[in-house]
Design an enzyme around this catalytic site. Structure first.
Site, short mmCIF file in Angstrom:
data_model
loop_
_atom_site.label_atom_id
_atom_site.label_comp_id
_atom_site.label_asym_id
_atom_site.label_seq_id
_atom_site.Cartn_x
_atom_site.Cartn_y
_atom_site.Cartn_z
N HIS A 1 0.85 -1.19 0.00
CA HIS A 1 0.00 0.00 0.00
C HIS A 1 0.89 1.25 0.00
O HIS A 1 2.05 1.19 0.45
CB HIS A 1 -0.89 -0.05 1.26
CG HIS A 1 -1.84 1.08 1.39
ND1 HIS A 1 -1.49 2.30 1.95
CD2 HIS A 1 -3.14 1.20 1.04
CE1 HIS A 1 -2.53 3.09 1.95
NE2 HIS A 1 -3.55 2.47 1.40
N VAL B 1 1.44 3.74 1.88
CA VAL B 1 2.13 4.19 3.10
C VAL B 1 3.12 3.16 3.63
O VAL B 1 3.77 3.40 4.64
CB VAL B 1 1.13 4.56 4.22
CG1 VAL B 1 0.28 5.74 3.80
CG2 VAL B 1 0.27 3.38 4.62
N LYS B 2 3.26 2.01 2.97
CA LYS B 2 4.16 0.97 3.45
C LYS B 2 5.61 1.25 3.02
O LYS B 2 5.90 2.25 2.38
CB LYS B 2 3.69 -0.41 2.93
CG LYS B 2 2.30 -0.81 3.40
CD LYS B 2 2.18 -0.84 4.91
CE LYS B 2 0.96 -1.59 5.41
NZ LYS B 2 -0.33 -1.08 4.94
N ALA B 3 6.51 0.32 3.36
CA ALA B 3 7.94 0.53 3.14
C ALA B 3 8.26 0.85 1.68
O ALA B 3 9.03 1.76 1.37
CB ALA B 3 8.72 -0.70 3.60
#
Length: 408
Positions: free
Chosen positions: A195, A197-199
């Site tokens: 997604h 906002v992930k790493a």
């Protein structure tokens, strides 16, 4: 535009002039060009970019296999299917997570069983797991909250003793490690999310890593309608055109467009993680002596991915609740968030018979937790703005303890 109508404290001027979100992707020219190359190619889906992305993820974490999906939720659903979880089974998981974790169990017809969490790490408490195992328990589904790996030694011991599979929800933990081993090889199956906002991001997307060939095959077949084209697996092979649907799968395939973005992003993963950890160190030092504020534990034998930086409010020191602190920080244009509402407190789960009070520690954490902004594109000034706003708000409430209507 301000995220709250509550005026900023001490004179009314917020720390920032515009809202700083709690998370945001970092997309550069290399990412855009990688996607454009796929758009100009012959394959928008089921093409070579997906296999390249799977190979990169598997190599990075040290797993034999990686299987890509359209979302992290789809990946978890597939992992539950591959584990043979079905009607009448129980899966023990954490309530302190996004609803997708438990929903993946429901999709198979099984029942999520919620174990309470550790007050310090916010991860599932192995002692609570042991008390919940029944003859119906099929698997354990721990969550690496905020990117901090769970206690793998204890969880693996419990799983082995009871003949259970471990499916790790590592949506937050790509790049994290536990006792020197990267997350992605420590459970029977590990799910990562991509997604925004992930790493790293593929827009939406997920991957399951595993070292077991039979699980890999079940994951691949499930993501594509339960269909196989392998002559050795078909009951009645008729020719090169032939395929068989052998069970009810889903369409959860990742596109080459997503995979192309992921391939480009993976090259930046280590740099992204370094930046997250730099900001965390900045926060940890700045907040060490802020009265009324509880910081997350520092890295020890579990090297966190730091997807989130979640503080807790100590209401006995502040004389106000989390909501007042949350609203005041939003008024300073710091885009704080809350992760998470315990899953079983949502209306749908209440309709299934779950009730409040099931996991007291998780509920205590929910009542006091606030997520601060943390993402690689943050500048040093962004981080300093967060620090200034947090100190300003907490110091004010420690000294005054006013209700929110009197902030002016």
């Amino acid at each position: 535009m301000r995220g709250s109508h509550i005026p900023a404290i001490r004179g009314g001027q917020p720390v920032r002039s515009s809202m700083l979100p709690y998370g945001r992707q970092w997309i550069d020219r290399d990412d855009c060009e990688a996607v454009m190359q796929v758009l100009r190619s012959d394959f928008l889906t089921t093409g070579p970019a997906i296999a390249q992305f799977e190979a990169k993820v598997a190599s990075y974490v040290g797993a034999k296999y990686a299987v890509a999906f359209s979302s992290g939720t789809a990946a978890l659903h597939a992992a539950c299917h591959a584990a043979g979880i079905g009607a009448g089974d129980e899966v023990i998981t954490s309530p302190f997570t996004f609803v997708a974790t438990a929903n993946a169990v429901l999709y198979t017809g099984a029942r999520p069983v919620f174990a309470d969490i550790d007050i310090n790490t916010y991860n599932i408490d192995p002692l609570c797991i042991q008390h919940l195992i029944t003859p119906h328990t099929k698997a354990l589904l721990p969550v690496d909250y905020a990117g901090r790996p769970v206690d793998h030694d204890e969880i693996a011991s419990i799983a082995k003793k009871n003949g259970l599979l471990v499916i790790e929800d590592a949506a937050h933990a790509l790049g994290a490690s536990y006792q020197g081993k990267r997350v992605g090889t420590l459970a029977d199956m590990t799910m990562f999310s991509f997604h925004p906002v992930k790493a790293v991001t593929t827009g939406e997307g997920g991957v399951v890593t595993t070292d077991e060939a039979y699980l890999c095959e079940r994951l691949r077949q499930f993501r594509s309608h339960g269909v196989t084209r392998d002559p050795a697996k078909c009951e009645h092979y008729e020719g090169a055109w032939y395929y068989e649907m052998q069970y009810l799968g889903v369409n959860a395939r990742m596109t080459d467009i997503q995979a192309a973005l992921g391939n480009s992003q993976m090259a930046k993963l280590d740099a992204f993680l370094r930046r997250r950890r730099e900001i965390v160190r900045q926060y940890q030092i700045a907040f060490a002596r802020v009265d009324g504020l509880i910081t997350p534990p520092a890295d020890d034998d579990a090297h966190a991915g730091w997807h989130l930086y979640a503080i807790r409010v100590a209401p006995e020191r502040l004389k106000v609740g989390r909501k007042e602190i949350y609203d005041a920080l939003r008024a300073e244009n710091i885009g704080v968030n809350v992760h998470y509402i315990p899953v079983y407190k949502h209306p749908y789960y209440r309709q299934l018979g779950y009730s409040a009070g099931l996991c007291p520690v998780a509920e205590q954490c929910y009542d006091t937790v606030i997520t601060l902004p943390l993402f690689p594109a943050m500048s040093n000034q962004d981080a300093e703005d967060v620090i200034e706003a947090v100190r300003k708000v907490f110091n004010y409430y420690v000294q005054h303890g006013h209700c929110r209507d009197s902030l002016s």
